[in-house]
Design a protein around this motif. Structure first.
Motif, PDB file in Angstrom:
ATOM      1  N   GLY A 235     -40.116 -17.943  74.864  1.00 50.85           N
ATOM      2  CA  GLY A 235     -41.677 -17.231  74.896  1.00 50.85           C
ATOM      3  C   GLY A 235     -42.216 -16.738  73.670  1.00 50.85           C
ATOM      4  N   SER A 236     -41.183 -16.728  72.656  1.00 47.41           N
ATOM      5  CA  SER A 236     -41.762 -16.439  71.325  1.00 47.41           C
ATOM      6  C   SER A 236     -42.169 -17.530  70.687  1.00 47.41           C
ATOM      7  CB  SER A 236     -40.681 -15.900  70.523  1.00 47.41           C
ATOM      8  OG  SER A 236     -39.776 -16.685  70.174  1.00 47.41           O
ATOM      9  N   THR A 237     -43.112 -17.292  69.689  1.00 44.32           N
ATOM     10  CA  THR A 237     -43.729 -18.246  68.795  1.00 44.32           C
ATOM     11  C   THR A 237     -43.226 -18.234  67.368  1.00 44.32           C
ATOM     12  OG1 THR A 237     -45.681 -16.799  68.276  1.00 44.32           O
ATOM     13  CG2 THR A 237     -45.875 -18.349  70.225  1.00 44.32           C
ATOM     14  N   ARG A 238     -42.896 -19.414  66.847  1.00 42.92           N
ATOM     15  CA  ARG A 238     -42.582 -19.458  65.196  1.00 42.92           C
ATOM     16  C   ARG A 238     -43.685 -20.485  64.634  1.00 42.92           C
ATOM     17  NH1 ARG A 238     -40.178 -15.612  66.619  1.00 42.92           N
ATOM     18  NH2 ARG A 238     -38.089 -15.239  66.496  1.00 42.92           N
ATOM     19  N   ILE A 239     -43.753 -20.419  63.387  1.00 41.11           N
ATOM     20  CA  ILE A 239     -44.491 -21.337  62.346  1.00 41.11           C
ATOM     21  C   ILE A 239     -43.709 -22.511  62.258  1.00 41.11           C
ATOM     22  CG2 ILE A 239     -45.812 -21.849  60.439  1.00 41.11           C
ATOM     23  CD1 ILE A 239     -46.964 -19.796  62.274  1.00 41.11           C
ATOM     24  N   PHE A 240     -43.987 -23.701  62.370  1.00 41.82           N
ATOM     25  CA  PHE A 240     -43.459 -24.909  62.111  1.00 41.82           C
ATOM     26  C   PHE A 240     -44.086 -25.771  61.180  1.00 41.82           C
ATOM     27  CE2 PHE A 240     -41.351 -23.845  65.985  1.00 41.82           C
ATOM     28  CZ  PHE A 240     -40.037 -24.334  66.119  1.00 41.82           C
ATOM     29  N   VAL A 241     -43.465 -26.640  60.353  1.00 43.68           N
ATOM     30  CA  VAL A 241     -44.226 -27.515  59.523  1.00 43.68           C
ATOM     31  C   VAL A 241     -43.703 -28.861  59.529  1.00 43.68           C
ATOM     32  CG1 VAL A 241     -44.559 -28.084  56.926  1.00 43.68           C
ATOM     33  CG2 VAL A 241     -44.496 -25.571  57.818  1.00 43.68           C
TER      34      VAL A 241
END
Length: 317
Positions: A235-241
């Motif tokens: 349910g959390s969000t993370r920055i992806f590249v």
């Protein structure tokens, strides 16, 4: 890194609680805007802070409230944002030096028919047009639209769509945008590569770790990478590249940071250079702030950029 980051967050939240000045207009800050972040605060007005300025004393550019997702032009002279009032939304611009707000397009204008709920406007690299997401009526489908910077010449870039599109981002060539896409705005589980001068979109899946894109996907200034805020199964969000071309993603997406607490939300990525990102960081429901992190092959540490800020966009770059 997690212990160090926790200390930085505490400092950021303390600064957010007692800023020295909320700004009084586009020209009253200590440094005129040249390059830096545009964002909104809890009063839903647009602010800017220059890289050489005091992040605790940003310049306020609007006073009417209701502002969302500001974006800076490539010249650095103008900001486009969404203004919401009840069920009505509009695309508006304001100079980064301060000045009058101009309305370009409003809900249900004759130029675009039954368009509403504008989202994520962004300038083209040449500064002549703006591309944005919008809804047609009250259904779950949404489109991408294009207008000139004076509000004329509306074009639906995805006519007859059967899916939903999110906030677009231009490739440096100016001929293609990438945008989140999916069955509805709560399930952007693809990236759409959309030609802005006509042609069929190309759709690419995100892989296994990222269930959906929370807010936006943005192309790096050199056009070689894309960053997005990915929603996880927790349910959390993370920055992806990930590495990218105008036709799709090359290889797997990788996380920007190594922070792992389930309470953390990382969102609204924005490239500050081709090797660094700014993004929104929020932990345990406190005031969100803007952080920076280098982009590398491995997850990295972060530093505080601007306290008490939301929906950041960096420019020009």
């Amino acid at each position: 890194m997690r212990r160090w980051l926790g200390g930085v967050v505490a400092v950021g939240l303390l600064g957010a609680c007692e800023p020295t000045d909320f700004g009084g207009g586009g020209t009253t800050g200590d440094v005129l805007f040249d390059r830096g972040f545009a964002f909104v605060r809890s009063d839903r007005n647009v602010y800017v802070v220059d890289d050489d300025g005091d992040p605790n004393s940003p310049q306020r550019l609007t006073t009417a409230g209701g502002a969302y997702t500001p974006a800076i032009s490539r010249s650095g002279n103008s900001i486009v944002f969404v203004q919401k009032s009840g069920a009505t939304s509009s695309l508006q611009t304001v100079p980064t030096s301060g000045g009058p707000v101009a309305t370009l397009l409003s809900s249900n204008d004759a130029a675009c028919g039954a368009c509403t709920n504008f989202r994520g406007p962004t300038f083209s690299p040449d500064g002549r047009t703006i591309v944005f997401a919008f809804d047609r009526g009250s259904g779950s489908q949404s489109s991408l639209g294009r207008i000139a910077v004076d509000g004329s010449g509306f074009v639906d870039l995805t006519p007859g769509t059967t899916i939903a599109y999110g906030s677009p981002s231009f490739f440096p060539s100016g001929t293609t945008v990438v945008a989140p896409a999916g069955n509805n705005a709560f399930q952007y589980d693809q990236l759409a590569f959309v030609p802005v001068n006509g042609g069929s979109p190309i759709f690419v899946r995100l892989g296994n770790e990222v269930l959906a894109i929370a807010n936006r996907a943005v192309v790096s200034p050199d056009g070689r990478q894309v960053a997005l805020d990915g929603r996880l199964s927790s349910g959390s969000t993370r920055i992806f590249v990930g590495n990218v071309t105008a036709n799709g993603i090359s290889g797997a997406l990788r996380r920007l940071t190594d922070y792992t607490a389930s309470t953390v939300q990382e969102s609204f990525p924005s490239w500050t250079s081709s090797v660094q990102l700014g993004f929104l960081f929020n932990d345990s429901g406190g005031d969100p702030s803007i952080y920076r992190a280098p982009v590398s092959s491995t997850a990295s540490s972060v530093t505080l950029a601007v306290p008490a800020a939301n929906e950041p966009f960096y420019g020009p770059n």
